[in-house]
Motif scaffolding. Structure first.
Motif, PDB file in Angstrom:
ATOM      1  N   TRP A  23       0.774  -1.237   0.000  1.00 22.84           N
ATOM      2  CA  TRP A  23       0.000   0.000   0.000  1.00 22.84           C
ATOM      3  C   TRP A  23       0.806   1.288   0.000  1.00 22.84           C
ATOM      4  N   THR A  24       1.910   1.302   0.718  1.00 21.15           N
ATOM      5  CA  THR A  24       2.653   2.551   0.930  1.00 21.15           C
ATOM      6  C   THR A  24       2.981   3.291  -0.364  1.00 21.15           C
ATOM      7  N   LEU A  25       3.508   2.580  -1.346  1.00 25.49           N
ATOM      8  CA  LEU A  25       3.897   3.253  -2.588  1.00 25.49           C
ATOM      9  C   LEU A  25       2.685   3.739  -3.382  1.00 25.49           C
ATOM     10  N   LEU A  26       1.515   3.149  -3.127  1.00 24.24           N
ATOM     11  CA  LEU A  26       0.313   3.641  -3.805  1.00 24.24           C
ATOM     12  C   LEU A  26      -0.075   5.023  -3.297  1.00 24.24           C
ATOM     13  N   ILE A  27       0.128   5.261  -2.011  1.00 27.01           N
ATOM     14  CA  ILE A  27      -0.125   6.598  -1.464  1.00 27.01           C
ATOM     15  C   ILE A  27       0.811   7.602  -2.122  1.00 27.01           C
ATOM     16  N   LEU A  28       2.085   7.232  -2.206  1.00 27.46           N
ATOM     17  CA  LEU A  28       3.058   8.144  -2.828  1.00 27.46           C
ATOM     18  C   LEU A  28       2.735   8.345  -4.310  1.00 27.46           C
ATOM     19  N   ARG A  29       2.327   7.272  -4.989  1.00 27.12           N
ATOM     20  CA  ARG A  29       1.901   7.407  -6.382  1.00 27.12           C
ATOM     21  C   ARG A  29       0.779   8.418  -6.520  1.00 27.12           C
ATOM     22  N   ASP A  30      -0.225   8.321  -5.641  1.00 29.85           N
ATOM     23  CA  ASP A  30      -1.364   9.237  -5.724  1.00 29.85           C
ATOM     24  C   ASP A  30      -0.947  10.676  -5.488  1.00 29.85           C
ATOM     25  N   SER A  37      -3.847  14.886  -1.909  1.00 29.23           N
ATOM     26  CA  SER A  37      -3.218  15.350  -0.673  1.00 29.23           C
ATOM     27  C   SER A  37      -4.051  15.129   0.583  1.00 29.23           C
ATOM     28  N   THR A  38      -5.261  14.579   0.449  1.00 27.75           N
ATOM     29  CA  THR A  38      -6.084  14.388   1.651  1.00 27.75           C
ATOM     30  C   THR A  38      -6.510  12.928   1.814  1.00 27.75           C
ATOM     31  N   TYR A  39      -6.795  12.605   3.060  1.00 30.94           N
ATOM     32  CA  TYR A  39      -7.275  11.272   3.443  1.00 30.94           C
ATOM     33  C   TYR A  39      -8.410  10.807   2.533  1.00 30.94           C
ATOM     34  N   GLY A  40      -9.388  11.648   2.350  1.00 34.64           N
ATOM     35  CA  GLY A  40     -10.533  11.293   1.521  1.00 34.64           C
ATOM     36  C   GLY A  40     -10.143  11.005   0.088  1.00 34.64           C
ATOM     37  N   GLN A  41      -9.206  11.761  -0.455  1.00 35.35           N
ATOM     38  CA  GLN A  41      -8.756  11.524  -1.828  1.00 35.35           C
ATOM     39  C   GLN A  41      -8.028  10.181  -1.949  1.00 35.35           C
ATOM     40  N   PHE A  42      -7.193   9.864  -0.966  1.00 37.89           N
ATOM     41  CA  PHE A  42      -6.458   8.588  -1.011  1.00 37.89           C
ATOM     42  C   PHE A  42      -7.415   7.398  -0.987  1.00 37.89           C
ATOM     43  N   LEU A  43      -8.508   7.544  -0.262  1.00 34.76           N
ATOM     44  CA  LEU A  43      -9.476   6.444  -0.156  1.00 34.76           C
ATOM     45  C   LEU A  43     -10.164   6.159  -1.484  1.00 34.76           C
ATOM     46  N   GLN A  44     -10.181   7.136  -2.374  1.00 32.24           N
ATOM     47  CA  GLN A  44     -10.936   6.971  -3.615  1.00 32.24           C
ATOM     48  C   GLN A  44     -10.178   6.276  -4.738  1.00 32.24           C
ATOM     49  N   THR A  51      -9.707   1.869   5.499  1.00 33.62           N
ATOM     50  CA  THR A  51      -9.460   3.130   6.202  1.00 33.62           C
ATOM     51  C   THR A  51      -8.390   2.991   7.293  1.00 33.62           C
ATOM     52  N   ASN A  52      -8.395   1.865   7.994  1.00 34.33           N
ATOM     53  CA  ASN A  52      -7.400   1.707   9.067  1.00 34.33           C
ATOM     54  C   ASN A  52      -5.994   1.542   8.507  1.00 34.33           C
ATOM     55  N   ILE A  53      -5.873   0.855   7.371  1.00 36.58           N
ATOM     56  CA  ILE A  53      -4.554   0.691   6.737  1.00 36.58           C
ATOM     57  C   ILE A  53      -4.043   2.057   6.278  1.00 36.58           C
ATOM     58  N   LEU A  54      -4.915   2.833   5.659  1.00 33.26           N
ATOM     59  CA  LEU A  54      -4.503   4.154   5.194  1.00 33.26           C
ATOM     60  C   LEU A  54      -4.011   5.008   6.359  1.00 33.26           C
ATOM     61  N   ALA A  55      -4.787   5.044   7.444  1.00 28.12           N
ATOM     62  CA  ALA A  55      -4.388   5.846   8.605  1.00 28.12           C
ATOM     63  C   ALA A  55      -3.039   5.380   9.143  1.00 28.12           C
ATOM     64  N   ASP A  56      -2.862   4.064   9.194  1.00 32.11           N
ATOM     65  CA  ASP A  56      -1.604   3.506   9.690  1.00 32.11           C
ATOM     66  C   ASP A  56      -0.426   3.902   8.804  1.00 32.11           C
TER      67      ASP A  56
END
Lengths: 138, 138
Positions: A23-30, A37-44, A51-56
Motif C-alpha cells: 500500500w505505501t507506494l500507492l499513497i506516494l503514487r497518488d 493530498s487528503t485522506y478522503g482523496q487517497f481512499l478513492q 481506512t485503518n490501513i490508510l491511517a496507519d
DNA sequence: GCATAATACTTGCAAATTGCAAGTAAAAAC
DNA sequence: GTTTTTACTTGCAATTTGCAAGTATTATGC
C-alpha cells in the motif's frame, strides 16, 4: 510515533523496511502522479484501501519523514499531506515500478506518460519531483 | 501454481502485487548483486528469512516468470534458480531502492558500488543485468 | 553397503497483520 | 440546530508471518 525495525544495514533491506508493502507506494503514487493530498482523496483510488490501513501508513510515512501533515488552508476539519524531500526522492522508485509493470503485467496507462518515461526518463522524473515540491509550498 | 490477484490496472499497483512485500526483492538482490542461486544461499543473508517464507516466495517468483528452477549441474539434490528477462528487468528497481536507502537510511554499502551507481547509473544497471544473463546460461 | 551429512523443503502453531464493517468526533454547511 | 463532510478509531474474523521442528531425497565417508 510509529517505530520501525531495521533487519540489516543493506540499503535495499532498509528501504523495504519503510516502503516494502502493498500500500505505501500507492499513497506516494497518488501524491506524485494524481496530485492527491487528503485522506478522503487517497481512499478513492481504484485499489480501495481500507481506512485503518490508510491511517496507519500515513502515520508511518509521517513518522519516517516522507511526508508532513498540516491543517488545510480552506477547512480546519481537513488535513493536507505533502511530500518532504525524502518523499520526493521516491519518485525514481515509482517510475521504475511503472515501467516494469507496464512492460510485464496487463495494465492500463496513459500512453503519453509512458512514452515520456521511455524516451526521457530523467527529465520526466525531475518534472514530477519539481511539481511535488511546488505543491508542498502551496 | 501460485495465483495472484491484481487490485487494479495501474502499473504501480500490478508491480506491487508481485514485488510488494518485505522479502521478494531481497531474493532478487541476492541473485543480482551477490550471485546467489540456491535455497541454502538465500537463507544465509543478513535478514534471516524464514524457510517457509523463502519457499513460498521462490514459488511465486517462478510462477510469475521472474526466475526458473533447475536441477544443479553438480548435484541432483540441489536446485539452481536463475533470472529470466522479466527478472533481469527488476534491476533498475533494485538500484533505485539502493540509492534511496543509502541516502535516507543508516546503511552500510560498498563505496565503489555506490559511486558507480551515482555517476554512471545506466551503465551500472546494464552491467549487472548482463552479468545475470550470463549466469543464466551457465 | 551403511551410517552420517547436506540440501531443500513442509508442517504445526502462536503472534502479528490485514481487511471489512460499523462507530466516533470535530468542523462545515444549510 | 440539524445534517453533512472529513478524518479517523474500534472490533473482529481471516490471512499472513515467524519460529521451531520434522521429512525426504541425494551425497559423502568409512
Amino acid at each position: 510515533m510509529k517505530e520501525l525495525k531495521h533487519r540489516s544495514t543493506c540499503p535495499v533491506s532498509t528501504s523495504l523496511d519503510v516502503l516494502g508493502d502493498r500500500w505505501t507506494l500507492l499513497i506516494l503514487r497518488d501524491m506524485v502522479f494524481a496530485g492527491k493530498s487528503t485522506y478522503g482523496q487517497f481512499l478513492q483510488s481504484a485499489e480501495k484501501m481500507a481506512t485503518n490501513i490508510l491511517a496507519d501508513r500515513l502515520a508511518v510515512l509521517e513518522a519516517q519523514g516522507l511526508l508532513t501533515k498540516a491543517v488545510a488552508a480552506d477547512k480546519k476539519s481537513k488535513f493536507t499531506y505533502r511530500l518532504t524531500e525524502k518523499g520526493v526522492d521516491t519518485v525514481p522508485i515509482l517510475v521504475e515500478f511503472i515501467l516494469w509493470g507496464a512492460k510485464h503485467c496487463p495494465t492500463i496507462i496513459d500512453p503519453g506518460l509512458l512514452a515520456e518515461l521511455q524516451t526521457e526518463k530523467d527529465a520526466t522524473v525531475a518534472k514530477y519531483q519539481q511539481r511535488a515540491r511546488e505543491q508542498a509550498l502551496a
